[in-house]
Each structure stands twice: as C-alpha cells, then as structure tokens.
Design a protein around this motif. Structure first.
Motif, PDB file in Angstrom:
ATOM      1  N   TYR A  33      32.725 -33.524 -31.834  1.00  0.00           N
ATOM      2  CA  TYR A  33      34.032 -33.394 -31.203  1.00  0.00           C
ATOM      3  C   TYR A  33      33.936 -33.736 -29.719  1.00  0.00           C
ATOM      4  CZ  TYR A  33      34.607 -30.226 -35.242  1.00  0.00           C
ATOM      5  OH  TYR A  33      34.634 -29.682 -36.498  1.00  0.00           O
ATOM      6  N   TYR A  35      36.157 -32.742 -26.304  1.00  0.00           N
ATOM      7  CA  TYR A  35      37.226 -31.959 -25.706  1.00  0.00           C
ATOM      8  C   TYR A  35      37.321 -32.295 -24.220  1.00  0.00           C
ATOM      9  CZ  TYR A  35      36.881 -28.723 -29.741  1.00  0.00           C
ATOM     10  OH  TYR A  35      36.864 -28.168 -30.992  1.00  0.00           O
ATOM     11  N   GLY A  40      43.057 -23.617 -16.541  1.00  0.00           N
ATOM     12  CA  GLY A  40      44.134 -22.823 -17.123  1.00  0.00           C
ATOM     13  C   GLY A  40      44.656 -23.326 -18.449  1.00  0.00           C
ATOM     14  N   MET A  41      44.083 -24.421 -18.944  1.00  0.00           N
ATOM     15  CA  MET A  41      44.614 -25.020 -20.180  1.00  0.00           C
ATOM     16  C   MET A  41      43.660 -24.891 -21.350  1.00  0.00           C
ATOM     17  SD  MET A  41      47.489 -26.151 -19.193  1.00  0.00           S
ATOM     18  CE  MET A  41      47.988 -27.286 -20.474  1.00  0.00           C
ATOM     19  N   GLY A  42      42.528 -24.289 -21.149  1.00  0.00           N
ATOM     20  CA  GLY A  42      41.552 -24.222 -22.222  1.00  0.00           C
ATOM     21  C   GLY A  42      40.974 -25.596 -22.502  1.00  0.00           C
ATOM     22  N   LEU A  43      40.544 -25.815 -23.716  1.00  0.00           N
ATOM     23  CA  LEU A  43      39.986 -27.100 -24.124  1.00  0.00           C
ATOM     24  C   LEU A  43      40.935 -27.774 -25.095  1.00  0.00           C
ATOM     25  CD1 LEU A  43      37.410 -25.286 -23.316  1.00  0.00           C
ATOM     26  CD2 LEU A  43      36.124 -26.939 -24.661  1.00  0.00           C
ATOM     27  N   LEU A  45      41.357 -31.040 -27.806  1.00  0.00           N
ATOM     28  CA  LEU A  45      40.571 -31.975 -28.599  1.00  0.00           C
ATOM     29  C   LEU A  45      41.056 -33.403 -28.387  1.00  0.00           C
ATOM     30  CD1 LEU A  45      38.350 -32.223 -30.813  1.00  0.00           C
ATOM     31  CD2 LEU A  45      40.220 -32.172 -32.470  1.00  0.00           C
ATOM     32  N   PHE A  90      33.717 -32.091 -22.609  1.00  0.00           N
ATOM     33  CA  PHE A  90      32.673 -31.437 -23.402  1.00  0.00           C
ATOM     34  C   PHE A  90      32.580 -32.083 -24.771  1.00  0.00           C
ATOM     35  CE2 PHE A  90      31.328 -27.992 -20.801  1.00  0.00           C
ATOM     36  CZ  PHE A  90      32.415 -27.654 -20.020  1.00  0.00           C
ATOM     37  N   GLN A 103      30.864 -24.115 -33.281  1.00  0.00           N
ATOM     38  CA  GLN A 103      30.570 -25.382 -32.627  1.00  0.00           C
ATOM     39  C   GLN A 103      29.579 -25.144 -31.489  1.00  0.00           C
ATOM     40  OE1 GLN A 103      34.073 -27.648 -31.599  1.00  0.00           O
ATOM     41  NE2 GLN A 103      34.994 -27.292 -33.606  1.00  0.00           N
ATOM     42  N   PHE A 105      28.097 -26.613 -27.978  1.00  0.00           N
ATOM     43  CA  PHE A 105      28.618 -27.440 -26.907  1.00  0.00           C
ATOM     44  C   PHE A 105      27.527 -28.013 -26.023  1.00  0.00           C
ATOM     45  CE2 PHE A 105      33.219 -27.026 -27.032  1.00  0.00           C
ATOM     46  CZ  PHE A 105      33.369 -26.016 -27.957  1.00  0.00           C
TER      47      PHE A 105
ATOM     48  N   PHE B  34      36.922 -16.827 -32.711  1.00  0.00           N
ATOM     49  CA  PHE B  34      35.735 -16.941 -31.876  1.00  0.00           C
ATOM     50  C   PHE B  34      36.049 -16.486 -30.447  1.00  0.00           C
ATOM     51  CE2 PHE B  34      33.477 -19.766 -34.826  1.00  0.00           C
ATOM     52  CZ  PHE B  34      34.529 -20.271 -35.565  1.00  0.00           C
ATOM     53  N   TYR B  36      34.129 -17.510 -26.862  1.00  0.00           N
ATOM     54  CA  TYR B  36      33.094 -18.248 -26.163  1.00  0.00           C
ATOM     55  C   TYR B  36      33.075 -17.812 -24.704  1.00  0.00           C
ATOM     56  CZ  TYR B  36      32.188 -21.711 -29.854  1.00  0.00           C
ATOM     57  OH  TYR B  36      31.807 -22.353 -31.020  1.00  0.00           O
ATOM     58  N   LEU B  44      29.734 -23.954 -22.702  1.00  0.00           N
ATOM     59  CA  LEU B  44      30.259 -22.855 -23.502  1.00  0.00           C
ATOM     60  C   LEU B  44      29.209 -22.355 -24.478  1.00  0.00           C
ATOM     61  CD1 LEU B  44      32.931 -24.542 -22.700  1.00  0.00           C
ATOM     62  CD2 LEU B  44      33.979 -23.237 -24.540  1.00  0.00           C
ATOM     63  N   GLU B  88      33.884 -17.317 -17.344  1.00  0.00           N
ATOM     64  CA  GLU B  88      35.192 -17.570 -17.955  1.00  0.00           C
ATOM     65  C   GLU B  88      35.049 -17.379 -19.457  1.00  0.00           C
ATOM     66  OE1 GLU B  88      37.121 -21.166 -16.711  1.00  0.00           O
ATOM     67  OE2 GLU B  88      39.073 -20.386 -17.339  1.00  0.00           O
ATOM     68  N   PHE B  90      36.767 -17.635 -23.323  1.00  0.00           N
ATOM     69  CA  PHE B  90      37.744 -18.377 -24.109  1.00  0.00           C
ATOM     70  C   PHE B  90      37.808 -17.820 -25.521  1.00  0.00           C
ATOM     71  CE2 PHE B  90      38.692 -21.846 -21.268  1.00  0.00           C
ATOM     72  CZ  PHE B  90      37.565 -21.959 -20.480  1.00  0.00           C
ATOM     73  N   LYS B  94      39.882 -21.291 -35.531  1.00  0.00           N
ATOM     74  CA  LYS B  94      39.594 -22.515 -36.277  1.00  0.00           C
ATOM     75  C   LYS B  94      40.876 -23.009 -36.928  1.00  0.00           C
ATOM     76  CE  LYS B  94      38.028 -22.480 -40.459  1.00  0.00           C
ATOM     77  NZ  LYS B  94      38.975 -23.362 -41.183  1.00  0.00           N
ATOM     78  N   MET B 101      38.888 -28.304 -36.287  1.00  0.00           N
ATOM     79  CA  MET B 101      38.756 -28.185 -34.851  1.00  0.00           C
ATOM     80  C   MET B 101      39.002 -26.746 -34.421  1.00  0.00           C
ATOM     81  SD  MET B 101      42.471 -29.582 -33.542  1.00  0.00           S
ATOM     82  CE  MET B 101      42.494 -28.626 -32.048  1.00  0.00           C
ATOM     83  N   LEU B 102      38.614 -26.445 -33.195  1.00  0.00           N
ATOM     84  CA  LEU B 102      38.922 -25.149 -32.609  1.00  0.00           C
ATOM     85  C   LEU B 102      40.094 -25.314 -31.654  1.00  0.00           C
ATOM     86  CD1 LEU B 102      35.365 -23.738 -31.790  1.00  0.00           C
ATOM     87  CD2 LEU B 102      36.789 -23.327 -33.804  1.00  0.00           C
ATOM     88  N   PHE B 104      41.789 -23.602 -28.556  1.00  0.00           N
ATOM     89  CA  PHE B 104      41.358 -22.661 -27.528  1.00  0.00           C
ATOM     90  C   PHE B 104      42.540 -22.078 -26.761  1.00  0.00           C
ATOM     91  CE2 PHE B 104      36.759 -22.978 -27.234  1.00  0.00           C
ATOM     92  CZ  PHE B 104      36.501 -24.116 -27.977  1.00  0.00           C
ATOM     93  N   GLY B 105      42.360 -20.856 -26.313  1.00  0.00           N
ATOM     94  CA  GLY B 105      43.271 -20.291 -25.336  1.00  0.00           C
ATOM     95  C   GLY B 105      42.963 -20.861 -23.962  1.00  0.00           C
ATOM     96  N   GLY B 106      43.791 -20.503 -22.995  1.00  0.00           N
ATOM     97  CA  GLY B 106      43.649 -21.049 -21.654  1.00  0.00           C
ATOM     98  C   GLY B 106      42.489 -20.487 -20.855  1.00  0.00           C
ATOM     99  N   GLY B 107      41.856 -19.448 -21.375  1.00  0.00           N
ATOM    100  CA  GLY B 107      40.700 -18.882 -20.694  1.00  0.00           C
ATOM    101  C   GLY B 107      41.066 -17.736 -19.769  1.00  0.00           C
TER     102      GLY B 107
END
Lengths: 114, 114
Positions: A33, A35, A40-43, A45, A90, A103, A105, B34, B36, B44, B88, B90, B94, B101-102, B104-107
C-alpha cells in the motif's frame, strides 16, 4: 529482516518535476500500500497492490502512478509534481494469508513541492 | 464509505496521569480495529488490535483498548503515562474494500510533560 524500506527519506521538488518514491519489503508479503499523511488528516490510501502485476486505485490516486513487477518492490511515481503533493508518504505491506490484516509500515518519505 | 473519528487532536498530560483517547468508527459490519503509534521521526508501529473475542484488548507498553460495539467505539487507555509515550496515535479500521485497506482517523498528538 529489514522489513519495509523506503527511499529517499527527504526530497524537495520543483513544480512540474517528476520523481519515483521507492518501497521494498523483504517479508514476502503479497499486499502493499501507499499512503500519504497530511497534518490532522490521518493517512489516505493512494494505491495498493494485491500481488505482483496487480495494482488498483485507493482514495486519492490523482497525480500518482504505481507498478508492481516483483513481490518485493512497489514504487510510486509522481509525473508532474504539484504543491498539493507536499506530504509524508508511507509504504506498507501485509501478508496475503491469515486474518491478521496488520500492516507493516516503512519509515516514510517527506516530500516538499515548491 | 466508512470513517474513523478521533475527537482529541492534541492532548497534554503530566507523567503518571491516566490517558484515554477516543476513537469512533462508522462501519456497521464486522470490524477489525487497530491503534498505531508514531513516535517523533519514526514510522507507524502497531500498539494493539481487535478482531474478535474479548472486547478488552491489551497491547504493548501497558496500553489497552476497549471495543464497545453499541457505541461504535474503540478507545485507547493507559493508567499511567510516561514521557516516552509522547507520540501521535492513530486509530484505524479495516475496510472490506481496496485490498482490505485501513481507514485511519486524523490522529491524536500526545505530549507528556516530565
């Protein structure tokens, strides 16, 4: 095992230039993958691959291309760099079997487009 | 499309304080969840994961998370934080799509004061 490795660590590009971000994994993982991480937006894909020769778009594929000629390598190509592509990139991988879905990284590539 | 929300963007704690970071997801089916962590300048790393069974999941470094299906939540906790927990965090879920794919939240950026 080195795990997931990425090169370069940092890069500054001018608008319109092109470059390839390299990603290699030595765990014989089928899934890989790409990313991008924005504050502030996370990751998000960009692209993913389920095995050699098979790739598909993720959430934010515009401006990027990928290839997967081998199990180990999954390079990400930026053809015409734009300031909006300034981000941290990433690469990740995971096994194709089992139900872990965890996953792994790489260390990331910090890209600045000016 | 599913989404993940982390409501605390920045958290500052003193050492030995207790930590709880919120995570809510929107996906209504069977979930794999998850947490991370990204230490400064590093990639991560997986803290913990939930697939099935006991909704209270224990991870590395004294972290745990509780899956509450009725609340669509997967909050991360640690009874006593250390300066080395500055990082940070996250939350991710899934997706059944895009090669599992995962999303993610914004962290949440945690700073622990010594």
């Amino acid at each position: 095992n080195a795990g997931v490795t990425q090169t370069p660590k940092f890069r500054i590009l001018k608008i319109g230039q092109s470059m390839t971000l390299q990603c290699t994994q030595d765990m014989n993982h089928n899934y890989m993958y790409w990313y991008r991480q924005d504050p502030g937006m996370g990751l998000k894909l960009i692209y993913y691959s389920v095995g050699a020769g098979i790739t598909d778009k993720g959430e934010v594929p515009n401006g990027y291309n990928v290839s997967r000629s081998t199990t180990e390598d999954f390079p990400l190509r930026l053809e015409l760099a734009a300031p909006s592509q300034t981000s941290v990139y990433f690469c990740a991988s995971r096994p194709g079997s089992g139900n872990s879905y965890e996953q792994y990284f790489g260390p990331g590539t910090r890209l600045t487009v000016t | 499309a599913q989404s993940v929300s982390q409501h605390n963007h920045h958290v500052i704690l003193s050492e030995a304080a207790s930590l709880e970071l919120g995570c809510n997801y929107s996906y209504g089916g069977t979930v794999n969840l998850f947490w991370y962590v990204q230490y400064p300048g590093q990639h991560l790393q997986l803290l913990l994961k939930y697939f099935s069974g006991d909704p209270l999941v224990k991870g590395i470094k004294g972290f745990e998370a509780e899956f509450i299906k009725s609340k669509f939540s997967f909050n991360l906790r640690k009874p006593s934080v250390q300066w080395s927990d500055t990082a940070e965090y996250f939350c991710a879920v899934k997706s059944p799509n895009a090669g599992n794919m995962l999303t993610f939240g914004g962290g949440t950026r945690l700073m622990v004061k010594p």
